[in-house]
Design an enzyme around this catalytic site. Structure first.
Site, PDB file in Angstrom:
ATOM      1  N   GLU A 118      38.062 -79.609 -13.272  1.00 38.02           N
ATOM      2  CA  GLU A 118      38.800 -78.507 -12.618  1.00 38.02           C
ATOM      3  C   GLU A 118      37.974 -77.878 -11.501  1.00 38.02           C
ATOM      4  O   GLU A 118      37.708 -76.665 -11.501  1.00 38.02           O
ATOM      5  CB  GLU A 118      39.201 -77.451 -13.645  1.00 38.02           C
ATOM      6  CG  GLU A 118      40.176 -78.004 -14.688  1.00 38.02           C
ATOM      7  CD  GLU A 118      40.746 -76.942 -15.624  1.00 38.02           C
ATOM      8  OE1 GLU A 118      40.064 -75.936 -15.873  1.00 38.02           O
ATOM      9  OE2 GLU A 118      41.871 -77.132 -16.122  1.00 38.02           O
ATOM     10  N   GLU A 175      44.584 -83.478 -19.092  1.00 37.98           N
ATOM     11  CA  GLU A 175      44.705 -82.328 -20.001  1.00 37.98           C
ATOM     12  C   GLU A 175      46.133 -81.828 -19.974  1.00 37.98           C
ATOM     13  O   GLU A 175      46.707 -81.633 -18.893  1.00 37.98           O
ATOM     14  CB  GLU A 175      43.809 -81.166 -19.561  1.00 37.98           C
ATOM     15  CG  GLU A 175      42.353 -81.353 -19.838  1.00 37.98           C
ATOM     16  CD  GLU A 175      41.542 -80.108 -19.517  1.00 37.98           C
ATOM     17  OE1 GLU A 175      42.059 -78.992 -19.654  1.00 37.98           O
ATOM     18  OE2 GLU A 175      40.381 -80.286 -19.114  1.00 37.98           O
TER      19      GLU A 175
END
Ligand code: BG6
Length: 477
Positions: free
Chosen positions: A173, A365
């Site tokens: 991320e 995810e």
């Protein structure tokens, strides 16, 4: 039943991060990482050193129980397992010349276990776990020296594991550094004292490092596939007012710049404008430009929620509801932690990313953090987590739609296939797993693993390559 079609060889599995599962924070020669000093989670301030209330110090004890856990993943039929290597296990301070053999050997053992079960590893090199020394001594990624330290670490991993690990992610991320400079970028300067210039210089260093190690990986083994990893977040205009649409465009630019640079190899025009208008003059060398040109093989991302944007400052100020900012969507329900649930947003983002970059995608995810109740059914302890099954089913139905739309998708890993410590809140009660772990927020519990109802459900999805998914109307408010 749906007509969901997932391609042959589609990779199914789950995703974790070292700091949220391993524990053993000071075993095997490991140094401290920024996670060891954020007992309340990465959204909160750091403390001076490790404290007993920090659940991550013990995690779910994957460091000692990895074989048992991987066997359970294999029982569900996983064909891929995403985990991260703790940088501070390999280079305890981050700036040493030589790696810590004990740390390297631990991941050899994890890989042996995966190999035994025919599970493909997907490895994140840096998942919110910068060595603490790099944060304190260098101010993390603000300092250009981090590029060299990270390159040495990545090279060590590619050389050691490159013949057994094909899929690599450079930074988890990476776009989160905009919101959590310490947790994501190891930047020790408090957020309110960090200048925009320093923040974007740190971002630049991470982007250069990511591109450089992509080149290094390909030099070591041309078959390696290196991806970037970003938070995906479909952003909808709150109303059809063009000002709201412009607000969406600006918010998209802020988020998508990271993957634009990773896939194109240079800063797009809207980023140049942002730098110009904010007086940000980045230190960019010729070598940096050359490095950036090494683009990624694929784009991976997390998906949990969508948000709305508004061009009206008053609406924006009043509407803070989602973790990453934005304005809540009045048409969507939310999880117990306020994350709005939007399965169709996943189809939208898959199409947006594919149309924009034409690079293979990987969902690394997705999942529902929820409070689970351990109950006894037919003499076995379990969790009747139909809410989790519904969440995952509805998202996967939309993934199948996106594949029908023509999106090239390599695989899907749910977040936290086994309960783990939450990144944002550091709680264990925010559970994502198919496997329940007996550990509570106060640190008590036996660490015993129990299969939830979703365990068999996911095994069936994998066994049928998605054919068992059910097309049904998603949750409405
Ligand atoms: C992502 C992170 O932001 O979301 C994970 O990459 C994290 O580390 C996951 O755990 C879910 O967030 P949380 O805060 O519920 O753990």
């Amino acid at each position: 039943m749906t007509t969901a079609r997932f391609p042959d060889g589609f990779l199914w599995g789950g995703a974790t991060a070292a700091n949220q599962i391993e524990g053993a924070y000071d075993e095997g020669g490991k140094g401290l990482s920024i996670q060891d000093v954020t007992p309340r989670g990465i959204m909160h301030d750091r403390v001076a050193g490790p404290t007993a209330d920090n659940l991550k110090l013990e995690g779910i004890d994957f460091y000692h129980r990895y074989a048992e856990d991987i066997a359970l993943f294999a029982e569900m039929g996983f064909t891929v397992f995403r985990f991260s290597i703790a940088w501070s296990r390999i280079f305890p301070n981050g700036d040493e010349e030589t790696p810590n053999e004990e740390g390297l050997a631990f991941y050899d053992r994890v890989l042996d276990e995966l190999e035994k079960h025919g599970i493909e590893p997907l490895v994140t090199l840096s998942h919110y776990e910068t060595p603490l020394h790099l944060a304190e001594r260098y101010d993390g990624w603000v300092n250009r020296d981090l590029i060299g330290f990270y390159e040495r670490y990545a090279r060590t991993c590619f050389e050691r594991y490159g013949d057994r690990v094909k899929y690599w992610l450079t930074f988890n991320e990476i776009n989160s550094v905009l919101h959590i400079p310490f947790g994501s970028g190891g930047i020790n300067t408090p957020r309110d004292e960090l200048s925009k210039k320093d923040l974007y210089q740190a971002i630049h260093h991470e982007l250069v490092a990511s591109a450089r190690v992509t080149r290094v990986a390909h030099e070591i083994n041309p078959d390696l596939k290196v991806g970037c990893m970003v938070i995906s977040m479909p952003i909808y205009p709150l109303t059809p007012n063009p000002d709201d649409v412009i607000a969406v465009m600006n918010a998209d630019h802020a988020n998508l710049m990271f993957s634009d640079v990773h896939t194109r190899g240079y800063y797009p025009g809207y980023a140049q404008r942002f730098f110009r208008e904010n007086g940000i003059v980045l230190d960019i060398t010729d070598q940096d430009r050359e490095d950036l040109a090494h683009t990624v093989d694929f784009v991976s991302f997390s998906y949990y929620m969508s948000i709305c944007e508004s061009g009206d400052p008053q609406v924006k100020a009043d509407g803070a509801g989602n973790i990453m900012g934005g304005v809540p969507n009045p048409t969507l329900a939310a999880s117990e932690w306020g994350w709005q649930i939007d399965p169709k947003g996943l189809r939208i983002v898959l199409n947006q990313f594919w149309d924009r970059w034409q690079k293979p995608l990987f969902i690394v995810e997705n999942g529902l953090g929820a409070k689970d109740q351990l109950v006894e059914v037919d003499g076995e302890m379990t969790v009747e987590d139909d809410y989790r099954i519904a969440y995952l089913n509805d998202h996967l139905v939309q993934v199948a739609e996106a594949i029908e739309d023509g999106v090239e998708l390599w695989g899907y890993t749910t977040w936290g296939p086994i309960d783990l410590v939450s990144a944002s809140t550091a709680q264990l009660s925010k559970r994502y797993g198919f496997i329940y772990v007996d550990r509570n927020d106060d640190g008590t519990g036996s660490l015993t693993r129990y299969k939830k109802r979703s365990f068999d459900w996911y095994a069936e999805v994998i066994r049928t390559n998605g054919a068992s998914l059910e097309a049904r109307e998603a949750l409405k408010v």
